[in-house]
Write an enzyme that holds these catalytic residues in place. Sequence first.
Site, short mmCIF file in Angstrom:
data_model
loop_
_atom_site.label_atom_id
_atom_site.label_comp_id
_atom_site.label_asym_id
_atom_site.label_seq_id
_atom_site.Cartn_x
_atom_site.Cartn_y
_atom_site.Cartn_z
N CYS A 42 0.79 -1.32 0.07
CA CYS A 42 0.12 -0.12 0.23
C CYS A 42 0.83 1.24 -0.09
O CYS A 42 0.79 2.20 -0.85
CB CYS A 42 -0.93 0.07 1.02
SG CYS A 42 -1.78 1.42 1.36
N CYS A 47 -1.44 1.69 -3.18
CA CYS A 47 -2.33 2.94 -3.08
C CYS A 47 -1.75 3.96 -3.06
O CYS A 47 -2.13 5.14 -3.73
CB CYS A 47 -3.12 2.53 -1.75
SG CYS A 47 -3.24 0.85 -1.27
N LYS A 50 0.25 5.33 -5.97
CA LYS A 50 -0.63 5.29 -7.08
C LYS A 50 -1.55 6.52 -7.01
O LYS A 50 -1.76 7.36 -8.05
CB LYS A 50 -1.38 4.20 -7.03
CG LYS A 50 -2.68 4.02 -8.03
CD LYS A 50 -4.01 4.29 -7.65
CE LYS A 50 -4.59 4.01 -6.53
NZ LYS A 50 -4.83 2.69 -6.42
N TYR A 177 -8.35 -3.52 -11.54
CA TYR A 177 -8.11 -2.42 -11.21
C TYR A 177 -6.91 -1.74 -11.48
O TYR A 177 -6.71 -0.64 -11.94
CB TYR A 177 -8.01 -2.77 -9.52
CG TYR A 177 -9.06 -2.73 -8.53
CD1 TYR A 177 -9.34 -1.80 -7.53
CD2 TYR A 177 -9.60 -3.96 -8.55
CE1 TYR A 177 -10.33 -1.93 -6.75
CE2 TYR A 177 -10.62 -4.25 -7.42
CZ TYR A 177 -10.95 -3.10 -6.43
OH TYR A 177 -12.04 -3.34 -5.62
N GLU A 181 -6.57 1.53 -13.92
CA GLU A 181 -6.27 3.08 -13.05
C GLU A 181 -4.70 3.35 -13.63
O GLU A 181 -4.52 4.37 -13.83
CB GLU A 181 -5.75 2.46 -11.47
CG GLU A 181 -7.07 2.27 -10.81
CD GLU A 181 -6.59 1.94 -9.21
OE1 GLU A 181 -7.74 2.27 -8.38
OE2 GLU A 181 -5.60 1.69 -8.85
N HIS A 434 -27.90 20.18 -2.07
CA HIS A 434 -28.01 21.01 -3.42
C HIS A 434 -26.94 22.08 -3.68
O HIS A 434 -27.03 22.77 -2.69
CB HIS A 434 -29.55 21.28 -3.63
CG HIS A 434 -29.78 21.87 -4.95
ND1 HIS A 434 -29.92 20.97 -6.18
CD2 HIS A 434 -29.99 22.89 -5.47
CE1 HIS A 434 -30.06 21.62 -7.07
NE2 HIS A 434 -29.97 22.91 -6.93
N GLU A 439 -26.61 14.29 -4.92
CA GLU A 439 -28.07 14.22 -4.49
C GLU A 439 -28.86 13.25 -5.10
O GLU A 439 -29.93 12.90 -4.55
CB GLU A 439 -28.51 15.96 -4.51
CG GLU A 439 -28.63 16.35 -5.87
CD GLU A 439 -29.06 18.02 -5.90
OE1 GLU A 439 -30.20 17.98 -5.46
OE2 GLU A 439 -28.27 18.52 -6.66
P1 NDP Z 1 -7.14 -8.33 -11.12
O1 NDP Z 1 -7.16 -9.92 -10.74
O2 NDP Z 1 -8.35 -7.50 -10.42
O3 NDP Z 1 -7.06 -8.03 -12.63
C1 NDP Z 1 -6.15 -8.95 -13.31
C2 NDP Z 1 -6.70 -8.52 -14.72
O4 NDP Z 1 -5.75 -9.20 -15.61
C3 NDP Z 1 -8.03 -9.37 -15.12
O5 NDP Z 1 -8.38 -8.32 -16.10
C4 NDP Z 1 -7.57 -10.59 -15.91
O6 NDP Z 1 -8.69 -10.77 -16.80
C5 NDP Z 1 -6.42 -10.16 -16.64
N1 NDP Z 1 -5.49 -11.38 -16.83
C6 NDP Z 1 -5.19 -12.30 -15.94
N2 NDP Z 1 -4.24 -13.30 -16.47
C7 NDP Z 1 -4.09 -12.82 -17.83
C8 NDP Z 1 -3.56 -13.18 -18.90
N3 NDP Z 1 -2.62 -14.42 -18.82
N4 NDP Z 1 -3.35 -12.57 -19.97
C9 NDP Z 1 -4.30 -11.33 -20.28
N5 NDP Z 1 -5.03 -10.91 -19.09
C10 NDP Z 1 -4.89 -11.70 -17.99
O7 NDP Z 1 -5.59 -7.99 -10.56
P2 NDP Z 1 -4.82 -6.44 -10.20
O8 NDP Z 1 -3.44 -6.83 -10.43
O9 NDP Z 1 -5.57 -5.35 -11.29
O10 NDP Z 1 -5.41 -6.26 -8.86
C11 NDP Z 1 -5.36 -7.16 -7.76
C12 NDP Z 1 -6.01 -6.50 -6.72
O11 NDP Z 1 -5.31 -5.58 -5.97
C13 NDP Z 1 -7.27 -6.37 -7.08
O12 NDP Z 1 -8.17 -7.29 -7.04
C14 NDP Z 1 -7.76 -5.49 -5.64
O13 NDP Z 1 -8.07 -6.29 -4.80
C15 NDP Z 1 -6.31 -4.90 -5.41
N6 NDP Z 1 -6.36 -3.37 -5.80
C16 NDP Z 1 -7.00 -2.44 -5.11
C17 NDP Z 1 -6.94 -1.21 -5.68
C18 NDP Z 1 -7.98 -0.30 -5.20
O14 NDP Z 1 -8.48 -0.44 -4.22
N7 NDP Z 1 -8.21 0.94 -5.96
C19 NDP Z 1 -6.07 -0.75 -6.69
C20 NDP Z 1 -5.11 -1.77 -7.07
C21 NDP Z 1 -5.31 -2.98 -6.93
P3 NDP Z 1 -10.01 -11.62 -16.71
O15 NDP Z 1 -10.91 -10.53 -15.94
O16 NDP Z 1 -10.46 -12.05 -17.88
O17 NDP Z 1 -9.45 -12.82 -15.45
#
Ligand code: NDP
Length: 451
Positions: A42, A47, A50, A177, A181, A434, A439
């Site tokens: 984080c 976080c 970022k 995410y 982002e 408002h 709202e």
């Molecule tokens: P996610 O698991 O959310 O997303 C991974 C993405 O990569 C998905 O779109 C997935 O596709 C894709 N993917 C996985 N494997 C492959 C592959 N071999 N080829 C192509 N695409 C692939 O992981 P993140 O790394 O984005 O985030 C991890 C976690 O970190 C989040 O779930 C969240 O809990 C936390 N986080 C929270 C944030 C916040 O609170 N704002 C910010 C950043 C992270 P598919 O959907 O098809 O599986």
Amino acid sequence: MAFDYDLFVIGGGSGGVRAARVAAQGGARVALAEESRYGGTCVIRGCVPKKLMVFASEFPEAIAEAQAFGWTVHAGGFDWAAFRGKLDAELDRLEGVYRGILSNNGVETFDMRARLADPHTVELADGTRASARHILIAAGGHPVRPDLPGAEHALVSDDIFHLDRLPKSILVIGGGYIACEFACILNGLGVEVTQFYRGAQILRGFDDEARGLVSDEMIQSGVNLHLGTNIAEMTPVDGGYRVVATNGQEATYEQVMFATGRAPNTRDMGLEAAGVTLGRKGEIVVDRYSQTSVPSIHAIGDVTDRVNLTPVAIREGMAFVETVFNGNPTPVDHDLIPTAIFTQPEMGTVGLSEEDARERGPVEIYATSFRPMRESFAGRSARVLMKLVVCSETRRVLGCHIVAPGAGEMIQLAGIAVKMGATKEDFDRTVAVHPTMSEEIVTMKTPTRTA
Ligand code: NDP
């Protein structure tokens, strides 16, 4: 048996540091080992940096808006080196705060890797061993690259904060995410961003209408988003990487970033040998009290791959201390957790998506999408979404989804009402503030649709 410590924590991220501090404040003898920097994902590579980059990336829009509101202002260039210097200094400061929290509370720290030797013993990288009545594993997770030739050349989210300069162009792979982002951040900072997502729509699992709007707005603001597309090949060439997409198209990007998910840090930790059960993705399997299959070993945060969010890891750490050191068994409540995705616009969400709610029973959907006053005056086409998913039988608000600037701030507050079990009529009884965007959340009188 006399132990060296009452608690040994492996991992100095948000969850581990909180558990160590609270246990020590209660009188426990606590030690903590961290192999990298204090503050964990984080603070050091997630976080916090970022969000600071999100702020930095929003200024071009703000300047354009200021002009529309009558100001004579012009954006000069963005000085990445100057920003990065400040960012590094801020992270150093925050790491110091984390170290201070531990030392001020009498937690003994070891700046090195630690692994399990047995259910009550930790072995440190320098070969020394320490025994503890309880061991808490809060070792976090790490970004993973897909198994693709050349993938080792690509960036992951950890690397973005250390770039010497911003690339002219980048290909971001993924639709979660992190991918969304960073696509927005880099686009805002002036990088030409292309994003490939293999599925039909980004942000899988979130409300369809909400993620559809985020996707539309990202495209509108310049992200070159390709859905149903993945990377097939990447080869280093002069000035970047030649990438072949699964749809056959080829292009060169200066950088490629994989945001294809994260994995728990459980390798070579001595877990299996100590009897700790791991799940399919390598995560530590725990019960409602964060206890592993070995009674003296608990685990919290991303290493358990439950809900991978900082505030959840902190809750899990506090519940662990309450359960184990205060004799008050406290399960962690993972229900109705509000969360925000810091895309541009942001998405704030709590509870069930329309799609998930429909599967459970009859629902009423209240949704409105509009151009807010500020964007409209500035001549921008950006839209926002306010949406409530309501159970037709109990009248409870099952889900609230907001896509708007500041949605993260809004959903924190809406989350309280939803967590309390507020009904649609409770929302209706609340007087609007408002003029605001939010709202609308208390003024939507007629269902948009029922199902
Ligand atoms: P996610 O698991 O959310 O997303 C991974 C993405 O990569 C998905 O779109 C997935 O596709 C894709 N993917 C996985 N494997 C492959 C592959 N071999 N080829 C192509 N695409 C692939 O992981 P993140 O790394 O984005 O985030 C991890 C976690 O970190 C989040 O779930 C969240 O809990 C936390 N986080 C929270 C944030 C916040 O609170 N704002 C910010 C950043 C992270 P598919 O959907 O098809 O599986």
